[in-house]
Design a protein around this motif. Structure first.
Motif, mmCIF file in Angstrom:
data_model
loop_
_atom_site.group_PDB
_atom_site.id
_atom_site.type_symbol
_atom_site.label_atom_id
_atom_site.label_comp_id
_atom_site.label_asym_id
_atom_site.label_seq_id
_atom_site.Cartn_x
_atom_site.Cartn_y
_atom_site.Cartn_z
ATOM 1 N N SER A 655 0.924 -1.242 0.076
ATOM 2 C CA SER A 655 -0.221 0.323 -0.337
ATOM 3 C C SER A 655 1.398 1.247 -0.220
ATOM 4 C CB SER A 655 -1.071 -0.234 1.116
ATOM 5 O OG SER A 655 -2.446 1.470 1.273
ATOM 6 N N GLU A 656 0.212 2.273 -0.862
ATOM 7 C CA GLU A 656 1.030 3.385 -1.090
ATOM 8 C C GLU A 656 1.319 4.873 0.326
ATOM 9 O OE1 GLU A 656 3.654 4.289 -2.988
ATOM 10 O OE2 GLU A 656 3.034 2.275 -3.708
ATOM 11 N N GLY A 657 -0.080 4.332 1.225
ATOM 12 C CA GLY A 657 -1.025 4.580 2.527
ATOM 13 C C GLY A 657 -1.893 4.993 2.473
ATOM 14 N N PRO A 658 -1.882 5.965 3.448
ATOM 15 C CA PRO A 658 -3.345 6.232 3.545
ATOM 16 C C PRO A 658 -4.312 6.844 2.450
ATOM 17 C CG PRO A 658 -2.404 7.047 5.690
ATOM 18 C CD PRO A 658 -1.517 6.377 4.837
ATOM 19 N N GLY A 659 -5.008 6.054 2.209
ATOM 20 C CA GLY A 659 -6.129 6.667 0.596
ATOM 21 C C GLY A 659 -6.114 6.409 -0.133
ATOM 22 N N THR A 660 -5.104 5.633 0.166
ATOM 23 C CA THR A 660 -4.762 4.352 -2.293
ATOM 24 C C THR A 660 -4.823 3.604 -2.152
ATOM 25 O OG1 THR A 660 -2.430 3.781 -0.966
ATOM 26 C CG2 THR A 660 -2.375 6.385 -1.515
ATOM 27 N N GLY A 661 -5.501 2.947 -1.561
ATOM 28 C CA GLY A 661 -5.912 1.553 -1.027
ATOM 29 C C GLY A 661 -4.882 0.016 -0.880
#
Length: 680
Positions: A655-661
């Motif tokens: 995951s690339e981080g929060p909000g990115t799936g």
């Protein structure tokens, strides 16, 4: 043009002038010589044709009276022309009649008579042709008496006169070219300073500026032509450079001071960092994004015992080869734990056993500058003493075996409850849909219809044929039957899915019951069928939450796997993805399921566009009891990772981080370890 590129401008102008004038003179002389040659050739042809005409007229009487001696006497008059080597006279039938050969000339037999006398008649010169070797010219001329052809005269004329004329013309042309070239050379040298002088002065100024670094020097303008404009622009450019140089000098002095300050600060920071790295008990190795060695600490070198020259060269290929000779499993180390292999993921952990009995733990952490990955940092920790301590505690561990078994049974029970709970959600949805469908069923309309028929049982025929409601009854019964069949199909479909879910619950319980004894039964099936079964189990929940499922399937070989273990993992991943999409609050909730294969392994990736995972949680999501859900227990992903490992595969997350799936990838071998052990 390349030959002139590096020559001085004087030589360039001289060569260009001489070449231009020489080419012009050469073309002019060539045209004159060609014209003279053509004109001389035409004149020569006219002369020989005139000679042939005279000989023919003088030989007409001899041909008429068949007097060959008179004809040959006539031909002897050709001695006056030294260029006529051979002559023949033919009668009207084309037979040889008389001949002439110049003294010392080559005697040739009479050639056949050519009758195409009008071939070049446009200039009234008769017929002639040049032989390919161009050594002579031969002419056939018809002899006429009173308009009747009585014979043909043949003359053979050499080309020496034409060649002499060409040689004379060539000498004259050469002399003219030499004289004109000398005049052009003198004029060029005389006039060259007008063009080259200002340019050479400008070049000297450029050299002075480059050598002395003095931007106050200026070139002298000598005219208002293009060179004058160039000099004027060059002087302006020198003025701007002089101003910028002064400004840059001031900035440079300020920058040097700042660099010196920052260098001192950086040296202090590096000193602290190096002291920190050298004081740690772990061996540390830093790699860039291409897998090249960037730095390492002395503990790393001591742990592996690399030769000094290898460390100085930082040759990662030699270092990997050397390290491979030290480990117990060289092949596994090279393929899974080599220096380049760690670049495949953001985080990794493994245990390495060495031949000398030591054991290392290795931790891999991605290195970022902002959001851009720049390399990896690898920590090697010597856990040999810890392993020995663990071995010494084996006796104590045996005393705690019963307690451990009970704890293990609790975890198994928790895992069973979690996985059964996932399936029970689908069971509840299927039951709710069946109950709702039965409540809304139109089967009660059958009872109403039966009551209506019983009411009119006495006059049933009249009711069905004459009554308005009775006539519509057959059509109504047909529609009712179709609706009931449709309801039956939907209920049977849900009941079939309900049966599958119940079977899955049985398999989960059975699988966990045999967890400590044997692995589950394997099946060979298409990976896409496995995925479709997982989606189908929670399809109703996905539809209720308006989550779109996108399928991206590559062609892959069939997979041999413990089906219900794999279903347990995939159902959990898809349900987690659905919940992540719900929690994101997005309108376009989407899950992408990809199936691909590589090197004998199947990759099943579940990607959602939901809330995403913070970077610090990526290494924790598979830990027992870790959860970010309000009502979660932290057993699903943990048990899924264990099940994947039991089947010879892995379960990873990105995951690339929060909000990115997030993307969870289940990687399984085409042939499971269980089935591989049973292969002959």
């Amino acid at each position: 043009m390349k030959l002139l590129r590096n020559l001085p401008i004087k030589q360039k102008l001289t060569i260009i002038s001489m070449v231009t004038s020489s080419v012009a003179l050469l073309i002019t002389c060539g045209v004159i010589v060609i014209f003279e040659t053509i004109d001389f050739r035409r004149t020569m042809v006219e002369e020989i044709l005139t000679t042939a005409r005279i000989v023919g007229d003088n030989s007409a009487a001899a041909l008429t009276f068949q007097d060959a001696a008179a004809a040959e006497e006539t031909l002897k008059s050709l001695d006056a022309d030294s260029h006529v080597g051979t002559a023949f006279i033919y009668d009207a039938a084309g037979r040889h009649f008389a001949s002439y050969h110049a003294a010392g000339g080559t005697r040739i037999p009479p050639p056949p008579v050519e009758r195409e006398v009008h071939r070049f008649h446009d200039d009234s010169l008769g017929i002639f042709k040049n032989r390919p070797d161009d050594d002579y010219l031969e002419v056939f001329h018809d002899i006429h008496v009173a308009g009747e052809r009585v014979g043909t005269v043949y003359l053979r004329h050499d080309m020496l006169e034409l060649r002499d004329e060409l040689v004379r013309s060539g000498y004259l042309a050469f002399a003219a070219m030499v004289g004109a070239s000398l005049v052009a050379l003198l004029l060029t040298r005389r006039l060259m300073p007008v063009v080259s002088g200002p340019i050479m002065d400008l070049g000297q100024v450029v050299r002075d500026v480059a050598t002395r670094k003095d931007f106050s020097i200026r070139a002298e303008k000598q005219g208002d032509d293009e060179v004058g404009s160039l000099i004027e622009g060059f002087n302006e450019m020198l003025g701007e450079i002089q101003q910028r140089d002064a400004a840059l000098l001031a900035v440079h002095e300020s920058l040097e001071q700042r660099v010196e300050e920052r260098t001192q600060e950086l040296a202090s920071s590096i000193s602290i960092l190096n002291a920190t790295l050298e004081s740690t008990a772990d061996g540390i190795l830093a790699l860039n994004q291409e897998g090249k060695v960037v730095s390492y600490n002395s503990k790393f070198a001591a742990m592996w015992g690399f030769p000094a020259d290898m460390l100085q060269q930082k040759d990662e290929v030699r270092m990997l080869a050397y390290a491979t000779t030290l480990v117990v499993d060289p092949e596994g180390f090279a393929s899974k734990t080599g220096l380049r292999a760690v670049l495949r993921g953001n985080h990794a952990f493994d245990v390495i056993e060495l031949k000398d009995g030591r054991t290392f733990e290795r931790y891999v952490q991605a290195q970022y500058i902002g959001d851009t990955p720049v390399g990896r940092v690898i920590n090697y920790r010597d856990i040999t003493l810890r392993k020995r301590a663990e071995a010494e505690l084996a006796d104590s561990a045996r005393q705690l075996l019963e307690t451990s078994r009970q704890a293990g049974m609790a975890e198994v029970a928790t895992s069973v409850l979690h996985n059964v709970g996932n399936v029970l959600n689908s069971v509840n949805i299927s039951c709710a849909m069946v109950s709702d469908r039965i409540r809304r069923s139109r089967v009660h309309n059958v009872a109403k219809t039966a009551a209506l028929l019983e009411k009119h049982s006495a006059d049933l025929t009249a009711f069905l044929t004459e009554d308005a409601h009775g006539r519509k009854l057959p059509e109504y019964l047909a529609k009712l039957a179709a609706g009931l069949e449709e309801e039956q199909e939907e209920v049977l479909k849900e009941l079939k899915l309900l049966g599958k879910n119940i079977d899955h619950i049985k398999e989960i319980v059975s699988m966990q019951q045999g967890f400590a004894r044997v692995s589950g039964v394997t099946e060979t099936l298409a990976a896409t069928d496995l995925v479709e079964d997982s989606i189908r189990m929670i399809d109703a929940s996905l539809a209720r939450h308006a989550v779109a499922v996108v399928r991206d399937y590559d062609e892959v070989p069939p997979i041999t796997v413990e089906k219900h273990k794999a279903l347990q993992i995939l159902v959990n991943l898809i349900r987690n993805a659905q919940q992540a999409c719900d929690n994101s609050g997005r309108a376009d909730k989407r899950i992408i399921v990809r199936v691909s294969g590589f090197a004998g392994r199947i990759h099943i990736a579940v990607t959602d566009n939901g809330v995403g995972i913070p970077r610090e949680n990526l290494t924790k999501v598979f830990a027992h009891g870790f959860t970010t859900k309000r009502e979660g227990h932290g057993f699903g992903l943990h048990s899924g990772a264990l099940a994947a490992r039991e089947m010879g595969g892995t379960l990873t997350v990105h995951s690339e981080g929060p909000g990115t799936g997030a993307t969870f990838t289940l990687e399984l071998p085409v042939l499971s370890p269980t089935s591989a052990r049973h292969q002959p």
